[in-house]
Structures are given as structure tokens and as C-alpha cells.
Design an enzyme around this catalytic site. Sequence first.
Site: not given
Ligand code: PPS
Length: 302
Positions: A55, A115, A145
Site C-alpha cells: 500500500k 513486497h 490504506s
Molecule cells: S498494493 O496492493 O500493495 O499493490 O497497493 P499499492 O498500489 O501499493 O497502494 C495502493 C494505494 O495507492 C494509491 N494509489 C494512488 N495514489 C495516488 N495516485 C495514484 N495514481 C495512485 N494509484 C494508487 C491507492 O489509492 C491506495 O492508497 P489509499 O490511501 O488507500 O487510497
Amino acid sequence: MALNKMKDSKYDGTERMSVDYVQGILQPTPTCDTWDQIWNFQAKADDLLIATYPKAGTTWTQEIVDLIQNEGDIEKSQRAPTHVRIPFIEWVVPSIGSGLEQANEMPSPRTLKTHLPIHLLPPSFLEKNCKIIYVARNPKDNMVSYYHFHRMNKALPDPGTWEEYFEKFLNGKVCWGSWYDHVKGWWKAKDQHNILYLFYEDMKKNPKHEIKKLTEFIGKNLDDKVLDKIVHHTSFDVMKQNPMANYSTIPTEIMNHSISPFMRKGEIGDWKNHFTVAQNEKFDEDYKKNMADTSLTFCFQF
Ligand code: PPS
């Protein structure tokens, strides 16, 4: 357990995935059962690895990297969902597939996701001096998150209440282990290995600047127009609507976006809507103690 045997397993998301330990780190049971194969994964010198604590902005970085590699060609980035384009090496969901098998079947050059904390990274990545992009996110937003992701994703254990989850996260009793050990371990390794260490908050504040850094690290030379196109197509709002990047292709029995969407808020500072004053004080005290031995610092608000 052999990977082909895993495929026959009845796991279909009707029940929560169970967890077990790999060297003291909680992992979904299928990952533990196939750990020998994951540990012995043979990286190739031209592999590019995206490593994160869960996340921290993995999917965002995956989309940016894929677009850089394809020089901003949106159609090419639409060829398959994120987890198919960029295999998640230790991820095994029996009804969906195994990241390891996907990676082994993929032609080079490969881009892969993990991860794993650095001490559990299959050794061949560092032996082959692979390029690695690490992305870290401030732990308060990272925790929030991750909590919501547990709620919607049956491939992870039930998070319990927010209060219960808060304690589990602080004690590192969550899948992929302690956030502190993860970000500090990779930070320590970055100067000895081919690692670009980035921050979610910098990507949010100045995406073009961070995309340029990624472009340089990957070894591409893209003009300004292409960079602007990548900034636009990897913005939260555009990615949220993109079925190849928003995990809507995963069966609802496993990821239920009506409980909490994968693309949830994408903000810095949402933790303020979750942490009580007492939790914040407890967190800050714990953070101070755990971060005393590192030069690593984080940004907690925009
Ligand atoms: S995972 O399942 O571990 O692969 O998740 P991961 O992609 O690392 O994290 C998901 C969070 O990243 C946010 N996210 C973004 N934030 C900003 N801009 C963009 N383009 C973007 N894409 C994904 C996503 O909304 C999750 O964060 P939260 O705070 O839950 O919204």
C-alpha cells in the site's frame, strides 16, 4: 507444496486466506507453502524490480514504469491488468495464479513486483545487480490504506476493528511484517546496490519530477510531451477509471470494491480522519523510538 498442486486447491475467496510465518514474517499460507521456490527464484540481469511495503504506491509506480518502458503508448499499457503485465513474485492465489510461474514464463526483459523485506528478497536479484525501484509511504497513511485493503481483500486476514488493526500494524503483526524494518532495511541497502529509493509523497507533490527520475534510472530518454502524457495517465483520477490498473478484473469474491475500492483516496494525510488523538500520540512515540537509528524521514501532510 508444489505450485501445480496449489492450482487444484479450493481457495476461491469464500473464506479469508490463512496466514503463517516465513522467518518470523507473516505471509499468506500459499506463499509460505511455496517459500523454497520463491527464495530460489532466478532473477536475470535485465530484470527490473519494483519493491514496496504493501500500500505504499506500488500500482501507481507499476503504471508509470510500464508507460515509460512503452514511451507513453497508452494502448500498449492497456494490454493486460497490472498483475499480469508485472508479476508479483511471492503472490499465490490458487484460483487466480502464481506470480512466480508468471515470472518464469515471461520473456525478458521482465518487470517484477515484490513486497518482501530486503532480508527475504531472493538473493539472485542482488547477485545479478538488477535495477530495483523502492517506494516508501509515510506509515500513518500506509497503515490506513492497508487497513481498508484488508477489509476488501479476502486474500488477506480479517483486520478486526480499526483499534485492533492499529495495534497489529504497530507491532509488525501484519503480512510482510514491520513497516519500520521494511523501509529501514531497504534504505540501508540502497547505497550498496542498484536501488532508486522514492517516496509516495514526492510523487504526489511533484509527479513529473519523480517520473523523470524513474525515466533516467530505467535508461530512457523521453521528451516533455511524453512525460506530461504519463503524468496525466497515471494521475489518481485517471487510474481509478482504468480497469487495467484498478484491480477491478480480480473476482469480486476476492476483492470487493464495494467494501472499499482499491483506488480508494490516493491522498497524503487521510490518517487524520482515522487516528484518534491518543492513537496519534502513541504512534508518534513509537515512531521516534523506532526511527532513532536511521537518517530516513517522512512527510505526513501535503
Ligand atoms: S498494493 O496492493 O500493495 O499493490 O497497493 P499499492 O498500489 O501499493 O497502494 C495502493 C494505494 O495507492 C494509491 N494509489 C494512488 N495514489 C495516488 N495516485 C495514484 N495514481 C495512485 N494509484 C494508487 C491507492 O489509492 C491506495 O492508497 P489509499 O490511501 O488507500 O487510497
